[in-house]
Motif scaffolding. Structure first.
Motif, PDB file in Angstrom:
ATOM      1  N   LEU A  53      54.456  12.713 -18.275  1.00  0.00           N
ATOM      2  CA  LEU A  53      53.729  11.979 -19.303  1.00  0.00           C
ATOM      3  C   LEU A  53      52.226  12.129 -19.093  1.00  0.00           C
ATOM      4  O   LEU A  53      51.732  12.094 -17.968  1.00  0.00           O
ATOM      5  CB  LEU A  53      54.126  10.507 -19.278  1.00  0.00           C
ATOM      6  N   ALA A  54      51.505  12.291 -20.212  1.00  0.00           N
ATOM      7  CA  ALA A  54      50.071  12.569 -20.155  1.00  0.00           C
ATOM      8  C   ALA A  54      49.225  11.310 -20.129  1.00  0.00           C
ATOM      9  O   ALA A  54      48.008  11.398 -20.132  1.00  0.00           O
ATOM     10  CB  ALA A  54      49.676  13.439 -21.351  1.00  0.00           C
ATOM     11  N   GLY A  55      49.846  10.143 -20.128  1.00  0.00           N
ATOM     12  CA  GLY A  55      49.085   8.898 -20.134  1.00  0.00           C
ATOM     13  C   GLY A  55      49.026   8.279 -21.514  1.00  0.00           C
ATOM     14  O   GLY A  55      49.858   8.538 -22.368  1.00  0.00           O
ATOM     15  N   GLU A  56      47.996   7.461 -21.737  1.00  0.00           N
ATOM     16  CA  GLU A  56      47.859   6.744 -23.004  1.00  0.00           C
ATOM     17  C   GLU A  56      47.186   7.625 -24.050  1.00  0.00           C
ATOM     18  O   GLU A  56      46.344   8.463 -23.725  1.00  0.00           O
ATOM     19  CB  GLU A  56      47.048   5.470 -22.796  1.00  0.00           C
ATOM     20  N   PRO A  57      47.527   7.412 -25.343  1.00  0.00           N
ATOM     21  CA  PRO A  57      48.533   6.455 -25.821  1.00  0.00           C
ATOM     22  C   PRO A  57      49.951   7.010 -25.707  1.00  0.00           C
ATOM     23  O   PRO A  57      50.148   8.220 -25.810  1.00  0.00           O
ATOM     24  CB  PRO A  57      48.149   6.241 -27.284  1.00  0.00           C
ATOM     25  N   ARG A  58      50.907   6.122 -25.478  1.00  0.00           N
ATOM     26  CA  ARG A  58      52.306   6.513 -25.416  1.00  0.00           C
ATOM     27  C   ARG A  58      52.905   6.581 -26.815  1.00  0.00           C
ATOM     28  O   ARG A  58      52.485   5.866 -27.720  1.00  0.00           O
ATOM     29  CB  ARG A  58      53.101   5.497 -24.585  1.00  0.00           C
ATOM     30  N   ALA A  59      53.881   7.441 -26.965  1.00  0.00           N
ATOM     31  CA  ALA A  59      54.593   7.522 -28.241  1.00  0.00           C
ATOM     32  C   ALA A  59      55.369   6.233 -28.487  1.00  0.00           C
ATOM     33  O   ALA A  59      55.824   5.580 -27.543  1.00  0.00           O
ATOM     34  CB  ALA A  59      55.547   8.713 -28.232  1.00  0.00           C
ATOM     35  N   THR A  60      55.527   5.865 -29.747  1.00  0.00           N
ATOM     36  CA  THR A  60      56.209   4.628 -30.115  1.00  0.00           C
ATOM     37  C   THR A  60      57.206   4.874 -31.240  1.00  0.00           C
ATOM     38  O   THR A  60      57.064   5.821 -32.031  1.00  0.00           O
ATOM     39  CB  THR A  60      55.203   3.550 -30.567  1.00  0.00           C
ATOM     40  N   LEU A  61      58.215   4.009 -31.300  1.00  0.00           N
ATOM     41  CA  LEU A  61      59.221   4.022 -32.359  1.00  0.00           C
ATOM     42  C   LEU A  61      59.329   2.618 -32.935  1.00  0.00           C
ATOM     43  O   LEU A  61      59.458   1.643 -32.187  1.00  0.00           O
ATOM     44  CB  LEU A  61      60.597   4.424 -31.820  1.00  0.00           C
TER      45      LEU A  61
ATOM     46  N   GLY B  55      51.830   9.897 -29.834  1.00  0.00           N
ATOM     47  CA  GLY B  55      50.871  10.007 -28.747  1.00  0.00           C
ATOM     48  C   GLY B  55      49.585  10.656 -29.198  1.00  0.00           C
ATOM     49  O   GLY B  55      48.574  10.584 -28.513  1.00  0.00           O
ATOM     50  N   CYS B  56      49.616  11.256 -30.396  1.00  0.00           N
ATOM     51  CA  CYS B  56      48.420  11.862 -30.978  1.00  0.00           C
ATOM     52  C   CYS B  56      48.291  11.451 -32.439  1.00  0.00           C
ATOM     53  O   CYS B  56      47.270  10.917 -32.843  1.00  0.00           O
ATOM     54  CB  CYS B  56      48.486  13.382 -30.849  1.00  0.00           C
ATOM     55  N   ASN B  57      49.350  11.679 -33.223  1.00  0.00           N
ATOM     56  CA  ASN B  57      49.325  11.379 -34.652  1.00  0.00           C
ATOM     57  C   ASN B  57      50.327  10.291 -35.020  1.00  0.00           C
ATOM     58  O   ASN B  57      51.304  10.056 -34.301  1.00  0.00           O
ATOM     59  CB  ASN B  57      49.630  12.650 -35.454  1.00  0.00           C
ATOM     60  N   ARG B  58      50.071   9.642 -36.140  1.00  0.00           N
ATOM     61  CA  ARG B  58      50.969   8.649 -36.692  1.00  0.00           C
ATOM     62  C   ARG B  58      51.993   9.344 -37.587  1.00  0.00           C
ATOM     63  O   ARG B  58      51.692  10.360 -38.211  1.00  0.00           O
ATOM     64  CB  ARG B  58      50.191   7.622 -37.519  1.00  0.00           C
ATOM     65  N   TYR B  59      53.194   8.808 -37.671  1.00  0.00           N
ATOM     66  CA  TYR B  59      54.231   9.406 -38.493  1.00  0.00           C
ATOM     67  C   TYR B  59      55.045   8.317 -39.182  1.00  0.00           C
ATOM     68  O   TYR B  59      55.038   7.156 -38.786  1.00  0.00           O
ATOM     69  CB  TYR B  59      55.155  10.298 -37.651  1.00  0.00           C
TER      70      TYR B  59
ATOM     71  N   ALA C 155      56.051  12.176 -43.046  1.00  0.00           N
ATOM     72  CA  ALA C 155      54.640  11.991 -43.357  1.00  0.00           C
ATOM     73  C   ALA C 155      53.908  11.785 -42.039  1.00  0.00           C
ATOM     74  O   ALA C 155      54.349  11.014 -41.195  1.00  0.00           O
ATOM     75  CB  ALA C 155      54.459  10.774 -44.265  1.00  0.00           C
ATOM     76  N   SER C 156      52.801  12.476 -41.840  1.00  0.00           N
ATOM     77  CA  SER C 156      52.112  12.415 -40.561  1.00  0.00           C
ATOM     78  C   SER C 156      50.632  12.652 -40.753  1.00  0.00           C
ATOM     79  O   SER C 156      50.214  13.379 -41.663  1.00  0.00           O
ATOM     80  CB  SER C 156      52.684  13.457 -39.590  1.00  0.00           C
ATOM     81  N   THR C 157      49.812  12.032 -39.884  1.00  0.00           N
ATOM     82  CA  THR C 157      48.398  12.375 -39.833  1.00  0.00           C
ATOM     83  C   THR C 157      48.269  13.739 -39.153  1.00  0.00           C
ATOM     84  O   THR C 157      49.227  14.269 -38.596  1.00  0.00           O
ATOM     85  CB  THR C 157      47.612  11.309 -39.063  1.00  0.00           C
ATOM     86  N   MET C 158      47.073  14.321 -39.193  1.00  0.00           N
ATOM     87  CA  MET C 158      46.886  15.683 -38.703  1.00  0.00           C
ATOM     88  C   MET C 158      45.703  15.774 -37.745  1.00  0.00           C
ATOM     89  O   MET C 158      44.880  16.679 -37.816  1.00  0.00           O
ATOM     90  CB  MET C 158      46.675  16.627 -39.896  1.00  0.00           C
ATOM     91  N   MET C 159      45.609  14.842 -36.817  1.00  0.00           N
ATOM     92  CA  MET C 159      44.513  14.851 -35.867  1.00  0.00           C
ATOM     93  C   MET C 159      44.777  15.858 -34.751  1.00  0.00           C
ATOM     94  O   MET C 159      45.923  16.132 -34.408  1.00  0.00           O
ATOM     95  CB  MET C 159      44.319  13.456 -35.242  1.00  0.00           C
ATOM     96  N   ALA C 160      43.697  16.375 -34.163  1.00  0.00           N
ATOM     97  CA  ALA C 160      43.791  17.218 -32.978  1.00  0.00           C
ATOM     98  C   ALA C 160      43.478  16.355 -31.759  1.00  0.00           C
ATOM     99  O   ALA C 160      42.570  15.518 -31.805  1.00  0.00           O
ATOM    100  CB  ALA C 160      42.815  18.381 -33.066  1.00  0.00           C
ATOM    101  N   CYS C 161      44.238  16.540 -30.688  1.00  0.00           N
ATOM    102  CA  CYS C 161      44.067  15.763 -29.473  1.00  0.00           C
ATOM    103  C   CYS C 161      43.931  16.707 -28.288  1.00  0.00           C
ATOM    104  O   CYS C 161      44.204  17.909 -28.410  1.00  0.00           O
ATOM    105  CB  CYS C 161      45.267  14.825 -29.262  1.00  0.00           C
ATOM    106  N   PRO C 162      43.525  16.198 -27.117  1.00  0.00           N
ATOM    107  CA  PRO C 162      43.448  17.047 -25.922  1.00  0.00           C
ATOM    108  C   PRO C 162      44.789  17.722 -25.655  1.00  0.00           C
ATOM    109  O   PRO C 162      45.845  17.160 -25.964  1.00  0.00           O
ATOM    110  CB  PRO C 162      43.084  16.055 -24.819  1.00  0.00           C
ATOM    111  N   PRO C 163      44.775  18.941 -25.091  1.00  0.00           N
ATOM    112  CA  PRO C 163      46.012  19.703 -24.880  1.00  0.00           C
ATOM    113  C   PRO C 163      47.151  18.943 -24.215  1.00  0.00           C
ATOM    114  O   PRO C 163      48.300  19.065 -24.677  1.00  0.00           O
ATOM    115  CB  PRO C 163      45.538  20.891 -24.026  1.00  0.00           C
TER     116      PRO C 163
ATOM    117  N   ALA D  28      53.004  15.149 -27.445  1.00  0.00           N
ATOM    118  CA  ALA D  28      53.351  14.794 -28.823  1.00  0.00           C
ATOM    119  C   ALA D  28      54.372  15.772 -29.389  1.00  0.00           C
ATOM    120  O   ALA D  28      55.341  15.371 -30.047  1.00  0.00           O
ATOM    121  CB  ALA D  28      52.092  14.764 -29.690  1.00  0.00           C
ATOM    122  N   GLU D  29      54.176  17.057 -29.142  1.00  0.00           N
ATOM    123  CA  GLU D  29      55.113  18.066 -29.645  1.00  0.00           C
ATOM    124  C   GLU D  29      56.492  17.887 -29.023  1.00  0.00           C
ATOM    125  O   GLU D  29      57.519  18.037 -29.703  1.00  0.00           O
ATOM    126  CB  GLU D  29      54.564  19.458 -29.353  1.00  0.00           C
ATOM    127  N   ALA D  30      56.536  17.559 -27.722  1.00  0.00           N
ATOM    128  CA  ALA D  30      57.817  17.335 -27.059  1.00  0.00           C
ATOM    129  C   ALA D  30      58.511  16.092 -27.601  1.00  0.00           C
ATOM    130  O   ALA D  30      59.737  16.060 -27.758  1.00  0.00           O
ATOM    131  CB  ALA D  30      57.607  17.209 -25.545  1.00  0.00           C
TER     132      ALA D  30
END
Length: 242
Positions: A32-40, A52-56, A74-82, A88-90
Motif C-alpha cells: 500500500l502506498a499510504g494515504e489516501p486509501r481506496a474506499t467503497l 486512492g487517486c480518483n473518485r468513481y 463514472a470517474s474523475t481523471m486526476m493524475a497522482c504520484p506514480p 489505484a489501478e490495482a
C-alpha cells in the motif's frame, strides 16, 4: 484441501452489502502506498468512493456471496504520484475482476471467479461520535468551496455525548450536534471572543460557522468527511485526525 475449494460463501457468511462503507486494508501482491486509501460505499444500488487517486461511481449487484460491478464507471481523471496511480489501478482491477465476496473477522474480502483473494477492506462507520477532523475546504457562502487561509487550522471534534468542540481558525467553538444515520444537525456554535488581525482569518471564521449551521447530512468516506446542506451542496470537507 478445503482451503482450495472455490465454492462461494453461504448467505450467512456474506451478508448484504447495501448501506455499508469500507476502506482498503490490503491488496495481495501490492504494497500500500499510504494515504489516501481506496474506499467503497454501497448505497442505493450504486458503488462509489475513491480508488486512492480518483473518485468513481458505478452500479453493482451483490447477493449470496456473489458480486459484480457494472462498468464503465463514472470517474474523475486526476493524475497522482506514480505509487498512488499504481495502487489505484490495482484497486480498480480488483473491483472489475471481483466475482465473489465474504466477510471474515469483520473484513470485506473480494475474490475472483476461482475464489482467489483480490482485496480486503476494513469497515468504516458513519457514526461521528468520538471522531476528530481537520477541515480541508469550506463553503464561502457564495456558492464556492475554497481552501483555507494559509497558516490556519479549522477542526471539529464530535463528543460521544452530543457535544461539539473545535477551532474556527481564530476562536475555539463549542456547541451541540444531533445525528441519526447520515442526517446531521449542528446547533449554532458559541465561540470565544478573540480578534485575529491576519488578513482573511475572521472572514473565514464567519464562513465556517455559517457553513456548520447549514449542515443537514454527513458522509464518512474512509478518512474523509463531507458535510452537506439540505440541497446537497458541500458545506465543508475534512480529513480525519488521530
Amino acid at each position: 484441501a478445503l482451503a482450495g475449494c472455490t465454492a462461494m460463501p453461504s448467505a450467512a457468511q456474506a451478508p448484504a452489502l447495501e448501506g455499508t462503507s469500507w476502506m482498503l486494508e490490503s491488496l495481495p501482491g501490492h504494497a500500500l502506498a499510504g494515504e489516501p486509501r481506496a474506499t467503497l460505499n454501497f448505497e442505493s444500488g450504486r458503488l462509489s468512493g475513491g480508488d486512492g487517486c480518483n473518485r468513481y461511481n458505478m452500479g453493482f449487484t451483490a447477493r449470496d456471496g456473489k458480486i459484480e460491478v457494472k462498468v464503465p464507471a463514472a470517474s474523475t481523471m486526476m493524475a497522482c504520484p506514480p505509487p498512488l496511480m499504481a495502487q489505484a489501478e490495482a484497486t480498480v482491477a480488483a473491483l472489475n475482476n471481483a466475482r465473489g465476496y465474504r466477510i471474515e473477522q469483520g473484513r470485506l474480502q473480494l475474490t475472483d471467479a476461482s475464489g482467489k483473494l483480490l482485496a480486503s477492506f476494513a469497515p468504516v462507520t458513519q457514526q461521528l461520535a468520538g471522531t476528530r477532523w481537520k477541515a480541508t475546504g469550506i463553503n464561502n457562502g457564495r456558492g464556492a468551496v475554497v481552501s483555507l487561509v494559509t497558516g490556519t487550522t479549522l477542526t471539529l471534534e464530535f463528543g460521544p455525548d452530543g457535544l461539539l468542540n473545535g477551532s474556527a481558525g481564530c476562536n475555539t467553538l463549542r456547541g451541540r450536534y444531533e445525528q441519526s444515520a447520515q442526517a446531521l444537525r449542528i446547533q449554532a456554535p458559541a465561540t470565544t471572543r478573540k480578534l485575529c488581525a491576519e488578513p482573511g482569518v475572521m472572514e473565514q471564521e464567519a464562513a465556517y460557522l455559517k457553513a456548520l449551521e447549514s449542515v443537514a447530512s454527513s458522509r464518512v468516506d474512509g478518512n474523509r468527511l463531507e458535510l452537506r446542506t439540505a440541497g446537497g451542496a458541500l458545506a465543508a470537507g475534512f480529513s480525519r485526525l488521530p
